[in-house]
Design a protein around this motif. Structure first.
Motif, PDB file in Angstrom:
ATOM      1  N   THR A  21     -74.175  16.606   5.430  1.00 42.92           N
ATOM      2  CA  THR A  21     -75.169  15.794   4.718  1.00 42.92           C
ATOM      3  C   THR A  21     -76.434  16.572   4.382  1.00 42.92           C
ATOM      4  OG1 THR A  21     -75.977  15.008   6.848  1.00 42.92           O
ATOM      5  CG2 THR A  21     -74.342  13.630   5.713  1.00 42.92           C
ATOM      6  N   SER A  23     -78.850  19.093   2.384  1.00 39.35           N
ATOM      7  CA  SER A  23     -78.943  19.391   0.954  1.00 39.35           C
ATOM      8  C   SER A  23     -78.875  20.895   0.720  1.00 39.35           C
ATOM      9  CB  SER A  23     -80.253  18.842   0.389  1.00 39.35           C
ATOM     10  OG  SER A  23     -81.344  19.575   0.895  1.00 39.35           O
ATOM     11  N   GLN A  58     -78.440  17.935  -4.109  1.00 36.43           N
ATOM     12  CA  GLN A  58     -77.053  17.605  -3.782  1.00 36.43           C
ATOM     13  C   GLN A  58     -76.798  17.939  -2.322  1.00 36.43           C
ATOM     14  OE1 GLN A  58     -74.489  19.831  -6.495  1.00 36.43           O
ATOM     15  NE2 GLN A  58     -73.606  17.890  -7.144  1.00 36.43           N
ATOM     16  N   THR A  59     -75.932  17.164  -1.693  1.00 36.91           N
ATOM     17  CA  THR A  59     -75.541  17.498  -0.323  1.00 36.91           C
ATOM     18  C   THR A  59     -74.398  18.508  -0.382  1.00 36.91           C
ATOM     19  OG1 THR A  59     -73.879  15.759  -0.149  1.00 36.91           O
ATOM     20  CG2 THR A  59     -76.146  15.183   0.494  1.00 36.91           C
ATOM     21  N   ASP A  62     -71.322  16.821  -1.476  1.00 36.16           N
ATOM     22  CA  ASP A  62     -71.240  16.653  -2.927  1.00 36.16           C
ATOM     23  C   ASP A  62     -70.740  17.930  -3.614  1.00 36.16           C
ATOM     24  OD1 ASP A  62     -72.244  14.082  -2.653  1.00 36.16           O
ATOM     25  OD2 ASP A  62     -74.318  14.693  -3.090  1.00 36.16           O
ATOM     26  N   CYS A  63     -71.039  19.068  -3.019  1.00 37.72           N
ATOM     27  CA  CYS A  63     -70.622  20.357  -3.588  1.00 37.72           C
ATOM     28  C   CYS A  63     -69.193  20.725  -3.187  1.00 37.72           C
ATOM     29  CB  CYS A  63     -71.568  21.462  -3.133  1.00 37.72           C
ATOM     30  SG  CYS A  63     -73.242  21.291  -3.750  1.00 37.72           S
TER      31      CYS A  63
END
Length: 125
Positions: A21, A23, A58-59, A62-63
């Motif tokens: 989580t 970033s 973005q976390t 997310d990547c």
């Protein structure tokens, strides 16, 4: 869950772990603490997809970086690129530049098993 990363640039290799989580900016701040390069002059690129991690908010999840794909014994490889100091283009980044790792030294006899010693004797013969 923890995500383990190996970050490389030229002869620099960093091993960092953080939460899924976290970033991208959090990771850049960790790198800034070590390299003293401002976060706005850093770009991280994922090795497997060559995708740049440009959105600082973005976390890692997310990547596509998860604890399932980035384990302690098999960290995900990220390339670190710096912004070029060419006063013109804001998005002018240096290319990926990573020096080859040197091979490890030979294993001392103390750590070799009997099978390893036999292999060495056969090679010498």
């Amino acid at each position: 869950m923890d995500v383990f990363m190996m970050i490389r640039r030229q002869k620099l290799t960093l091993f960092i772990d953080t939460k899924e989580t976290s970033s991208v900016l959090d990771v850049k701040k960790m790198i800034e603490g070590i390299t003293k390069v401002p976060t706005n002059n850093m770009r991280l690129i994922i090795d497997s997809t060559k995708q740049a991690m440009d959105d600082d908010y973005q976390t890692l999840l997310d990547c596509g970086l998860t604890s399932a794909t980035a384990k302690a014994y098999s960290p995900v490889l990220l390339y670190l690129c710096h912004r070029k100091n060419t006063g013109g283009n804001e998005n002018d980044w240096e290319p990926i530049d990573v020096a080859e790792l040197s091979p490890p030294p030979p294993l001392p006899d103390v750590f070799k098993t009997d099978d390893d010693k036999k292999d060495n004797i056969q090679l010498v013969s």
